[in-house]
Design a protein around this motif. Structure first.
Motif, mmCIF file in Angstrom:
data_model
loop_
_atom_site.group_PDB
_atom_site.id
_atom_site.type_symbol
_atom_site.label_atom_id
_atom_site.label_comp_id
_atom_site.label_asym_id
_atom_site.label_seq_id
_atom_site.Cartn_x
_atom_site.Cartn_y
_atom_site.Cartn_z
ATOM 1 N N ILE A 69 -40.074 9.160 33.638
ATOM 2 C CA ILE A 69 -40.005 7.774 34.098
ATOM 3 C C ILE A 69 -40.302 7.738 35.586
ATOM 4 C CG2 ILE A 69 -38.473 5.797 34.388
ATOM 5 C CD1 ILE A 69 -36.996 6.824 31.862
ATOM 6 N N PHE A 70 -41.205 6.867 35.962
ATOM 7 C CA PHE A 70 -41.635 6.806 37.354
ATOM 8 C C PHE A 70 -40.445 6.619 38.279
ATOM 9 C CE2 PHE A 70 -44.554 6.353 40.734
ATOM 10 C CZ PHE A 70 -44.060 5.352 41.569
ATOM 11 N N GLY A 71 -40.360 7.485 39.288
ATOM 12 C CA GLY A 71 -39.308 7.358 40.292
ATOM 13 C C GLY A 71 -38.027 8.100 39.961
ATOM 14 N N ILE A 72 -37.923 8.613 38.750
ATOM 15 C CA ILE A 72 -36.731 9.375 38.358
ATOM 16 C C ILE A 72 -37.208 10.752 37.946
ATOM 17 C CG2 ILE A 72 -34.719 9.490 36.854
ATOM 18 C CD1 ILE A 72 -34.983 6.468 36.475
ATOM 19 N N ASN A 73 -37.016 11.719 38.809
ATOM 20 C CA ASN A 73 -37.764 12.951 38.583
ATOM 21 C C ASN A 73 -36.921 14.221 38.528
ATOM 22 O OD1 ASN A 73 -37.273 13.890 41.309
ATOM 23 N ND2 ASN A 73 -38.689 12.318 41.956
ATOM 24 N N LEU A 74 -35.608 14.124 38.679
ATOM 25 C CA LEU A 74 -34.793 15.341 38.683
ATOM 26 C C LEU A 74 -34.674 15.911 37.276
ATOM 27 C CD1 LEU A 74 -33.024 17.098 40.592
ATOM 28 C CD2 LEU A 74 -31.072 15.743 39.792
ATOM 29 N N MET A 75 -35.056 17.170 37.111
ATOM 30 C CA MET A 75 -34.899 17.867 35.835
ATOM 31 C C MET A 75 -34.054 19.110 36.069
ATOM 32 S SD MET A 75 -38.686 17.622 34.107
ATOM 33 C CE MET A 75 -38.076 18.105 32.473
ATOM 34 N N ASN A 131 -31.395 22.717 39.171
ATOM 35 C CA ASN A 131 -32.217 21.545 38.969
ATOM 36 C C ASN A 131 -33.292 21.491 40.040
ATOM 37 O OD1 ASN A 131 -30.818 20.492 41.222
ATOM 38 N ND2 ASN A 131 -29.406 19.327 39.925
ATOM 39 N N ILE A 132 -34.272 20.630 39.801
ATOM 40 C CA ILE A 132 -35.439 20.596 40.686
ATOM 41 C C ILE A 132 -36.054 19.206 40.669
ATOM 42 C CG2 ILE A 132 -37.001 21.406 38.845
ATOM 43 C CD1 ILE A 132 -38.529 22.965 41.052
ATOM 44 N N THR A 133 -36.499 18.745 41.837
ATOM 45 C CA THR A 133 -37.201 17.473 41.941
ATOM 46 C C THR A 133 -38.702 17.701 41.734
ATOM 47 O OG1 THR A 133 -37.611 17.680 44.309
ATOM 48 C CG2 THR A 133 -35.489 16.715 43.632
ATOM 49 N N SER A 134 -39.436 16.622 41.613
ATOM 50 C CA SER A 134 -40.882 16.737 41.416
ATOM 51 C C SER A 134 -41.581 17.330 42.634
ATOM 52 C CB SER A 134 -41.488 15.379 41.078
ATOM 53 O OG SER A 134 -41.229 14.466 42.124
ATOM 54 N N SER A 135 -40.951 17.237 43.793
ATOM 55 C CA SER A 135 -41.541 17.816 45.005
ATOM 56 C C SER A 135 -41.154 19.273 45.197
ATOM 57 C CB SER A 135 -41.117 17.002 46.227
ATOM 58 O OG SER A 135 -39.717 16.983 46.344
ATOM 59 N N LYS A 176 -27.890 32.357 41.952
ATOM 60 C CA LYS A 176 -28.743 32.423 43.140
ATOM 61 C C LYS A 176 -29.268 33.841 43.341
ATOM 62 C CE LYS A 176 -26.850 28.603 45.871
ATOM 63 N NZ LYS A 176 -26.040 28.220 47.054
ATOM 64 N N GLY A 177 -30.560 33.928 43.613
ATOM 65 C CA GLY A 177 -31.183 35.224 43.827
ATOM 66 C C GLY A 177 -31.647 35.909 42.550
ATOM 67 N N ARG A 178 -31.230 35.381 41.407
ATOM 68 C CA ARG A 178 -31.634 35.985 40.119
ATOM 69 C C ARG A 178 -32.488 35.030 39.286
ATOM 70 N NH1 ARG A 178 -27.925 37.118 36.387
ATOM 71 N NH2 ARG A 178 -26.457 35.504 37.056
ATOM 72 N N PHE A 179 -32.183 33.749 39.355
ATOM 73 C CA PHE A 179 -32.913 32.748 38.565
ATOM 74 C C PHE A 179 -33.803 31.931 39.484
ATOM 75 C CE2 PHE A 179 -29.610 32.126 34.899
ATOM 76 C CZ PHE A 179 -29.575 33.495 34.714
ATOM 77 N N THR A 180 -34.935 31.492 38.928
ATOM 78 C CA THR A 180 -35.844 30.614 39.664
ATOM 79 C C THR A 180 -36.269 29.464 38.763
ATOM 80 O OG1 THR A 180 -36.689 32.470 40.973
ATOM 81 C CG2 THR A 180 -37.997 30.447 40.939
ATOM 82 N N ILE A 181 -36.060 28.253 39.239
ATOM 83 C CA ILE A 181 -36.488 27.072 38.509
ATOM 84 C C ILE A 181 -37.812 26.594 39.100
ATOM 85 C CG2 ILE A 181 -35.199 25.449 39.959
ATOM 86 C CD1 ILE A 181 -34.626 23.817 37.381
ATOM 87 N N SER A 182 -38.704 26.152 38.233
ATOM 88 C CA SER A 182 -39.987 25.620 38.677
ATOM 89 C C SER A 182 -40.429 24.542 37.693
ATOM 90 C CB SER A 182 -41.035 26.738 38.771
ATOM 91 O OG SER A 182 -41.248 27.328 37.500
#
Length: 111
Positions: free
Chosen positions: A28-34, A50-54, A64-70
């Protein structure tokens, strides 16, 4: 309503790696946190990352240091690369977007 389809769980030995994927039917436009959450047996569901579109990401201290979200915005897909897995990472991992949840994918880490 947004459908979320997860994949990539499985059984791995401690120290191993897995990559989870989650495809959203729409963003949905403007709601981007996944994000990714997990729930271990007998425990509450907790945020993993979690990660934003940017590309701004947030992680639980335990990963932290073991997992990477993309994410791939063109595919409405978020990934979770999990390295140096530990038995305590064993859980059902859920993808989240707004108030929508995937069905979960089981990650089992053997010692």
């Amino acid at each position: 309503q947004v459908q979320l389809v997860e994949s990539g769980g499985g059984l791995v030995q401690a120290g191993g790696s897995l990559r989870l994927s989650c495809a959203a039917s729409r963003i949905i436009f403007g709601i981007n946190l996944m994000g990714w959450y997990r729930q271990a047996p007998g425990k509450q569901r907790e945020l993993v990352a979690n990660i934003t579109s940017s590309g701004n990401a947030n992680y639980a201290d335990s990963v932290k240091g073991r997992f990477t979200i993309s994410r791939d915005n063109a595919k409405n897909t978020v990934y979770l690369q999990m390295n140096s897995l530990k038995p305590e990472d064993t859980a059902v991992y859920y993808c989240n977007y707004l108030n929508n949840w995937g069905t979960g994918t089981l990650v089992t880490v053997s010692s």
